[in-house]
Design a protein around this motif. Sequence first.
Motif, PDB file in Angstrom:
ATOM      1  N   ASP A 171      14.960 -13.250  63.282  1.00 25.45           N
ATOM      2  CA  ASP A 171      14.894 -14.715  63.182  1.00 25.45           C
ATOM      3  C   ASP A 171      16.076 -15.361  63.909  1.00 25.45           C
ATOM      4  O   ASP A 171      15.905 -16.324  64.661  1.00 25.45           O
ATOM      5  CB  ASP A 171      14.864 -15.131  61.716  1.00 25.45           C
ATOM      6  CG  ASP A 171      14.451 -16.569  61.516  1.00 25.45           C
ATOM      7  OD1 ASP A 171      13.527 -17.030  62.220  1.00 25.45           O
ATOM      8  OD2 ASP A 171      15.058 -17.239  60.668  1.00 25.45           O
ATOM      9  N   GLU A 172      17.273 -14.836  63.697  1.00 25.67           N
ATOM     10  CA  GLU A 172      18.472 -15.372  64.357  1.00 25.67           C
ATOM     11  C   GLU A 172      18.367 -15.234  65.879  1.00 25.67           C
ATOM     12  O   GLU A 172      18.715 -16.157  66.619  1.00 25.67           O
ATOM     13  CB  GLU A 172      19.732 -14.640  63.868  1.00 25.67           C
ATOM     14  CG  GLU A 172      20.108 -14.934  62.444  1.00 25.67           C
ATOM     15  CD  GLU A 172      21.188 -13.996  61.895  1.00 25.67           C
ATOM     16  OE1 GLU A 172      21.860 -14.415  60.943  1.00 25.67           O
ATOM     17  OE2 GLU A 172      21.357 -12.867  62.407  1.00 25.67           O
ATOM     18  N   ILE A 173      17.880 -14.097  66.328  1.00 20.20           N
ATOM     19  CA  ILE A 173      17.719 -13.874  67.772  1.00 20.20           C
ATOM     20  C   ILE A 173      16.719 -14.873  68.332  1.00 20.20           C
ATOM     21  O   ILE A 173      16.954 -15.502  69.365  1.00 20.20           O
ATOM     22  CB  ILE A 173      17.266 -12.431  68.067  1.00 20.20           C
ATOM     23  CG1 ILE A 173      18.334 -11.436  67.635  1.00 20.20           C
ATOM     24  CG2 ILE A 173      16.944 -12.264  69.546  1.00 20.20           C
ATOM     25  CD1 ILE A 173      17.872  -9.988  67.631  1.00 20.20           C
ATOM     26  N   GLY A 174      15.590 -15.018  67.635  1.00 21.96           N
ATOM     27  CA  GLY A 174      14.561 -15.946  68.082  1.00 21.96           C
ATOM     28  C   GLY A 174      15.097 -17.364  68.217  1.00 21.96           C
ATOM     29  O   GLY A 174      14.847 -18.045  69.219  1.00 21.96           O
ATOM     30  N   LYS A 175      15.841 -17.799  67.218  1.00 18.04           N
ATOM     31  CA  LYS A 175      16.412 -19.155  67.258  1.00 18.04           C
ATOM     32  C   LYS A 175      17.396 -19.302  68.416  1.00 18.04           C
ATOM     33  O   LYS A 175      17.431 -20.335  69.073  1.00 18.04           O
ATOM     34  CB  LYS A 175      17.076 -19.496  65.928  1.00 18.04           C
ATOM     35  CG  LYS A 175      16.071 -19.775  64.836  1.00 18.04           C
ATOM     36  CD  LYS A 175      16.736 -20.039  63.496  1.00 18.04           C
ATOM     37  CE  LYS A 175      15.648 -20.259  62.431  1.00 18.04           C
ATOM     38  NZ  LYS A 175      16.173 -20.195  61.083  1.00 18.04           N
ATOM     39  N   ARG A 208      10.281 -15.580  65.758  1.00 14.08           N
ATOM     40  CA  ARG A 208      10.712 -14.326  65.173  1.00 14.08           C
ATOM     41  C   ARG A 208       9.685 -13.239  65.461  1.00 14.08           C
ATOM     42  O   ARG A 208      10.025 -12.105  65.769  1.00 14.08           O
ATOM     43  CB  ARG A 208      10.921 -14.489  63.661  1.00 14.08           C
ATOM     44  CG  ARG A 208      11.600 -13.267  63.046  1.00 14.08           C
ATOM     45  CD  ARG A 208      11.092 -12.927  61.678  1.00 14.08           C
ATOM     46  NE  ARG A 208       9.659 -12.861  61.561  1.00 14.08           N
ATOM     47  CZ  ARG A 208       8.916 -11.804  61.928  1.00 14.08           C
ATOM     48  NH1 ARG A 208       9.457 -10.745  62.450  1.00 14.08           N
ATOM     49  NH2 ARG A 208       7.612 -11.825  61.779  1.00 14.08           N
ATOM     50  N   SER A 209       8.411 -13.600  65.409  1.00 12.15           N
ATOM     51  CA  SER A 209       7.375 -12.601  65.663  1.00 12.15           C
ATOM     52  C   SER A 209       7.407 -12.119  67.114  1.00 12.15           C
ATOM     53  O   SER A 209       7.157 -10.949  67.385  1.00 12.15           O
ATOM     54  CB  SER A 209       5.993 -13.136  65.293  1.00 12.15           C
ATOM     55  OG  SER A 209       5.669 -14.254  66.059  1.00 12.15           O
ATOM     56  N   TYR A 210       7.756 -13.010  68.039  1.00 11.25           N
ATOM     57  CA  TYR A 210       7.897 -12.607  69.446  1.00 11.25           C
ATOM     58  C   TYR A 210       8.978 -11.536  69.559  1.00 11.25           C
ATOM     59  O   TYR A 210       8.790 -10.505  70.205  1.00 11.25           O
ATOM     60  CB  TYR A 210       8.252 -13.809  70.328  1.00 11.25           C
ATOM     61  CG  TYR A 210       8.564 -13.421  71.750  1.00 11.25           C
ATOM     62  CD1 TYR A 210       7.552 -13.273  72.689  1.00 11.25           C
ATOM     63  CD2 TYR A 210       9.875 -13.165  72.144  1.00 11.25           C
ATOM     64  CE1 TYR A 210       7.836 -12.888  73.983  1.00 11.25           C
ATOM     65  CE2 TYR A 210      10.174 -12.772  73.436  1.00 11.25           C
ATOM     66  CZ  TYR A 210       9.152 -12.636  74.359  1.00 11.25           C
ATOM     67  OH  TYR A 210       9.433 -12.249  75.638  1.00 11.25           O
ATOM     68  N   SER A 256      14.694 -10.018  53.844  1.00 13.19           N
ATOM     69  CA  SER A 256      15.538 -11.212  53.900  1.00 13.19           C
ATOM     70  C   SER A 256      14.686 -12.483  53.933  1.00 13.19           C
ATOM     71  O   SER A 256      14.937 -13.441  53.197  1.00 13.19           O
ATOM     72  CB  SER A 256      16.433 -11.144  55.138  1.00 13.19           C
ATOM     73  OG  SER A 256      17.098 -12.357  55.332  1.00 13.19           O
ATOM     74  N   ARG A 257      13.656 -12.475  54.779  1.00 15.01           N
ATOM     75  CA  ARG A 257      12.798 -13.661  54.891  1.00 15.01           C
ATOM     76  C   ARG A 257      11.992 -13.899  53.617  1.00 15.01           C
ATOM     77  O   ARG A 257      11.832 -15.031  53.192  1.00 15.01           O
ATOM     78  CB  ARG A 257      11.865 -13.535  56.097  1.00 15.01           C
ATOM     79  CG  ARG A 257      12.628 -13.765  57.395  1.00 15.01           C
ATOM     80  CD  ARG A 257      11.762 -13.704  58.629  1.00 15.01           C
ATOM     81  NE  ARG A 257      11.365 -12.320  58.871  1.00 15.01           N
ATOM     82  CZ  ARG A 257      10.112 -11.872  58.784  1.00 15.01           C
ATOM     83  NH1 ARG A 257       9.136 -12.687  58.517  1.00 15.01           N
ATOM     84  NH2 ARG A 257       9.831 -10.612  58.993  1.00 15.01           N
ATOM     85  N   LEU A 258      11.519 -12.837  52.995  1.00 19.74           N
ATOM     86  CA  LEU A 258      10.768 -12.991  51.753  1.00 19.74           C
ATOM     87  C   LEU A 258      11.679 -13.489  50.624  1.00 19.74           C
ATOM     88  O   LEU A 258      11.271 -14.300  49.799  1.00 19.74           O
ATOM     89  CB  LEU A 258      10.097 -11.681  51.349  1.00 19.74           C
ATOM     90  CG  LEU A 258       8.913 -11.270  52.208  1.00 19.74           C
ATOM     91  CD1 LEU A 258       8.465  -9.851  51.869  1.00 19.74           C
ATOM     92  CD2 LEU A 258       7.756 -12.234  52.058  1.00 19.74           C
TER      93      LEU A 258
END
Length: 174
Positions: free
Chosen positions: A36-40, A46-48, A167-169
């Motif tokens: 998620d952090e990388i995606g942002k 995040r899925s990418y 973490s996301r859950l």
Amino acid sequence: MMTLSILENLQRENLNPIEEARSLNLLTQKIGMTHDEIGKSLGKSRSYVSNTIRILALPKEILDLVEDGKLSLAHARTLLAEKDTKKQLLLAKRIINEKMSVRELEYIIYPPSSRKKVKDKNIFVSEIEEKLKKELGNQVKIKTNKNYEGSMTLHFDSIASLEDLISRLSKKTH
């Protein structure tokens, strides 16, 4: 400093998919960033990030074919559904020799006989699976009986992916 260097490298447009996947994986493994952090940081989902890193689970021979441009990223992602490495390699050769489309590959990996089971599944359950898959970026399987009692399975492909999922859950329940 290393993080900035990798992120700058990722924003170059001439990276091939394998270089990109390796760089993303480096951010998770060496620096400890979540998907998620990388995606942002990159303006990607995040899925990418998760799906790109998953490609690295393929055999080196297939990664080399993607890196050389002989096999598309979409073909490689589809090959992940085949768990047998020998079959993956045989299919990769067929893709190249027969100039097979991703749709044709999907037809081989998911033959119509196996798709019938999905169609027989309650549409409500299928929609929930799809919604969770989009939300979490992970494969989701829900099995229910006629009373809607059952189980749910979340797929992950590495310890980093599992930690990111947990973490996301956790954030969603607090």
